[in-house]
Design a protein around this motif. Structure first.
Motif, short mmCIF file in Angstrom:
data_model
loop_
_atom_site.label_atom_id
_atom_site.label_comp_id
_atom_site.label_asym_id
_atom_site.label_seq_id
_atom_site.Cartn_x
_atom_site.Cartn_y
_atom_site.Cartn_z
N GLY A 129 0.72 -1.01 -0.04
CA GLY A 129 0.13 -0.04 0.09
C GLY A 129 0.76 1.46 0.08
N SER A 130 0.15 2.43 -0.06
CA SER A 130 0.96 3.66 -0.04
C SER A 130 1.75 3.94 1.21
CB SER A 130 0.00 4.85 -0.47
OG SER A 130 -0.88 4.64 -1.48
N VAL A 131 1.19 3.88 2.27
CA VAL A 131 1.91 4.20 3.50
C VAL A 131 3.14 3.33 3.80
CG1 VAL A 131 2.05 4.08 5.95
CG2 VAL A 131 -0.14 5.17 4.72
N ASP A 166 0.51 -9.08 1.70
CA ASP A 166 -0.56 -8.04 1.03
C ASP A 166 -1.44 -9.10 0.15
OD1 ASP A 166 -2.02 -6.08 -0.63
OD2 ASP A 166 -0.37 -4.80 0.31
N TYR A 181 -4.46 -12.62 4.02
CA TYR A 181 -5.62 -13.44 3.70
C TYR A 181 -6.58 -12.68 3.22
CZ TYR A 181 -10.10 -15.09 5.80
OH TYR A 181 -11.38 -15.49 6.10
N VAL A 239 -0.72 -1.77 8.30
CA VAL A 239 -0.91 -0.64 7.64
C VAL A 239 -2.06 -1.09 6.33
CG1 VAL A 239 0.84 1.01 8.07
CG2 VAL A 239 1.22 -1.10 6.51
N ALA A 240 -2.73 -2.31 6.56
CA ALA A 240 -3.56 -2.71 5.56
C ALA A 240 -4.86 -1.67 5.45
CB ALA A 240 -3.89 -4.06 5.73
N ALA A 241 -5.39 -1.98 4.33
CA ALA A 241 -6.98 -1.22 3.86
C ALA A 241 -7.70 -1.01 5.15
CB ALA A 241 -7.52 -1.74 2.93
N ALA A 242 -8.08 -0.08 5.65
CA ALA A 242 -9.09 0.08 6.77
C ALA A 242 -10.49 -0.68 6.53
CB ALA A 242 -9.64 1.58 6.91
N PHE A 279 -1.57 0.67 12.90
CA PHE A 279 -1.63 2.05 12.61
C PHE A 279 -3.07 2.40 11.94
CE2 PHE A 279 -0.04 5.51 9.94
CZ PHE A 279 0.75 6.32 10.98
N ASP A 302 -4.72 3.67 14.87
CA ASP A 302 -5.12 4.57 13.91
C ASP A 302 -4.08 5.94 14.05
OD1 ASP A 302 -6.23 5.91 11.67
OD2 ASP A 302 -8.06 6.09 12.82
N GLY A 303 -3.12 5.93 13.06
CA GLY A 303 -1.80 6.86 13.10
C GLY A 303 -2.66 8.19 13.03
N THR A 338 -2.09 11.91 11.88
CA THR A 338 -1.02 12.37 11.10
C THR A 338 -1.36 13.92 10.43
OG1 THR A 338 -2.05 11.38 9.33
CG2 THR A 338 -0.29 10.28 10.13
N ASP A 384 -6.87 4.95 -0.07
CA ASP A 384 -7.39 5.07 1.18
C ASP A 384 -8.53 6.10 1.59
OD1 ASP A 384 -7.39 4.25 4.03
OD2 ASP A 384 -6.21 6.33 4.53
N ASP A 420 -0.85 12.29 2.87
CA ASP A 420 -0.83 11.40 3.96
C ASP A 420 0.39 10.08 3.79
OD1 ASP A 420 -3.09 11.98 5.29
OD2 ASP A 420 -4.32 10.56 4.43
N SER A 470 2.54 9.80 7.27
CA SER A 470 2.37 8.49 7.84
C SER A 470 3.66 7.57 8.05
CB SER A 470 1.45 7.47 7.19
OG SER A 470 0.23 8.22 7.23
#
Ligand SMILES: NC(=O)c1ccc[n+]([C@@H]2O[C@H](COP(=O)([O-])OP(=O)(O)OC[C@H]3O[C@@H](n4cnc5c(N)ncnc54)[C@H](O)[C@@H]3O)[C@@H](O)[C@H]2O)c1
Length: 394
Positions: free
Chosen positions: A24-26, A71, A113, A150-153, A201, A227-228, A230, A263, A334, A338
């Motif tokens: 991911g981006s972060v 991932d 997973y 830091v996976a997708a929310a 995060f 939850d960072g 930022t 995100d 972001d 982060s």
């Protein structure tokens, strides 16, 4: 004359940094940043730990980490880094200089997973993730591995069964058809079972399930989340204490977030957005009391790309009831905000683990919107608690 030989220093074992959501981006920005710092092509601006007096006997340095992760996306780190460079998050010029490190990290990323494609029992997925972590540790002869989510929310915990006790969770996971943990909770469960300290995060349920924190306690592991902090919340937790200190009464604090990127799409979706406003509102309530109106709006604006634009309007009352206001804007990348915090947290949590700390690391609340183990949201107090904690451990 006998020749003096200096005793050979034992080689210091390295620490693993295992990123859940590693493509991911972060995560990609953190991996690129770490490689660039190590290659000496950038400094560690944005990293908090560089200005803290960390003892090298306790806390690892930038050169001490080996990166891996998991991932569900197939895109290579190199490709993702190219995309982030084109979007203005990373300087294009560093990419050729860190290409080898990126390829090495990419090779250490395992499949995560995915509940859509993995229809088997979750106990099997957990066992596979534990085995991946153990292989990573052995293959690199690591002293320990810090796992950072830091996976997708994911949707908030209210939508999922809330496991109050570890026994119940273990029983359910052992049943052949069990598929009831969110991917982040499953990954954190596996990390703790593999003996790894964990950082969450994200706003996902991950670390917030009581059964998961019970597991961390049982395994004697430290953890930090959630939850960072930022952008907007960072500003709010710096500015809200000023109103309180000056005896000014805040009447309302309204916020708008315009988000680009994956995100952003995810958080602006109604189901996912609930976690973010909840965490932000909890912070404001803790800082200013329950009577402040605090509407929050999140929109996905694709052309903003990786940028996040925030507008806050604070309406307040002063002496003799005079009405005034403060408005501010924040326009940031972001992932660039982060990523250094992810690297800081890896160093700090690895140090905490080495020093024998267990349970929620409340002194790391400085980094989070929804700090676990602490009700303190004021940024200055959190920064002071962090420095004090680092001094104690050093
Ligand atoms: N960017 C910020 O400033 C910021 C601040 C606080 C929190 N966060 C949180 O950090 C997380 C990452 O943000 P981002 O901008 O990198 O998001 P992103 O969408 O760019 O990356 C998320 C990554 O997670 C992967 N993923 C999804 N499901 C997975 C699974 N089941 N197992 C493993 N990987 C999985 C995706 O494939 C993707 O590569 C989000 O949860 C976000 O809310 C970000």
């Amino acid at each position: 004359m006998t020749r003096q030989t200096s005793p050979r220093q034992p080689r210091r074992r390295q620490i693993g940094l295992w990123l859940i959501g590693a493509r991911g981006s972060v995560a990609t920005t953190a991996i690129c940043g770490l490689a660039a710092i190590r290659a000496g092509v950038t400094d560690a601006t944005g990293c908090v730990t560089d200005s803290l007096d960390l003892s090298s006997a306790v806390f690892p340095g930038w050169g001490d980490f080996v990166v891996g992760g998991q991932d569900i996306a197939p895109t290579s780190l190199e490709k993702e880094a190219g995309r982030l460079a084109a979007a203005g998050v990373l300087p294009q010029s560093i990419l050729p200089l860190i290409a080898d490190e990126l390829r090495a990290a990419d090779a250490a990323i395992r499949p995560g997973y995915d509940p859509v494609t993995d229809r088997g029992p979750q106990a099997h997925a957990a066992a596979r993730q534990i085995a991946d972590l153990e292989r990573f540790k052995q293959a690199n002869d690591l002293a320990s591995v810090v796992v950072v989510n830091v996976a997708a929310a994911e949707p908030p915990a209210a939508d999922w069964p809330e496991y109050r006790e570890l026994d119940a969770l273990t029983r359910i996971l052992a049943s052949p058809a069990a598929r009831s943990l969110t991917p982040s909770s499953l990954a954190i469960y596996a990390a703790l079972q593999a003996g790894c300290p964990v950082v969450d995060f994200t706003p996902s349920p991950g670390l917030s399930l009581p059964a998961i924190t019970e597991l961390a306690q049982q395994r004697g592991l430290p953890y930090a989340g959630r939850d960072g902090k930022t952008g907007q919340t960072l500003l709010r937790t710096a500015l809200a204490p000023m109103f309180a200190a000056r005896g000014l009464r805040v009447l309302s604090w309204s916020g708008t977030n315009l988000l680009g990127g994956e995100d952003g799409a995810n958080l602006a979706d109604l189901g996912q957005a609930r976690g973010e406003p909840q965490a932000k509102a909890r912070g404001l309530t803790a800082l200013l009391g329950p009577d402040v109106t605090a509407p929050l709006h999140v929109d996905y604006v694709p052309d903003l790309g990786e940028r996040k634009v925030v507008w806050d309007y604070v309406s307040f009352e002063g002496f003799l009831g005079t009405r005034m206001s403060l408005q501010f804007n924040w326009d940031g990348y972001d992932a660039a905000l982060s990523a250094p915090l992810v690297l800081d947290l890896a160093r700090l949590v690895a140090g905490a683990h080495r020093a024998g700390e267990t349970g929620p690391l409340s002194e790391l609340g400085f980094f989070f919107k929804d700090p676990l183990g602490s009700t303190e949201h004021r940024l200055a107090e959190q920064a002071a608690a962090l420095s004090q904690w680092v001094r104690r451990l050093s």
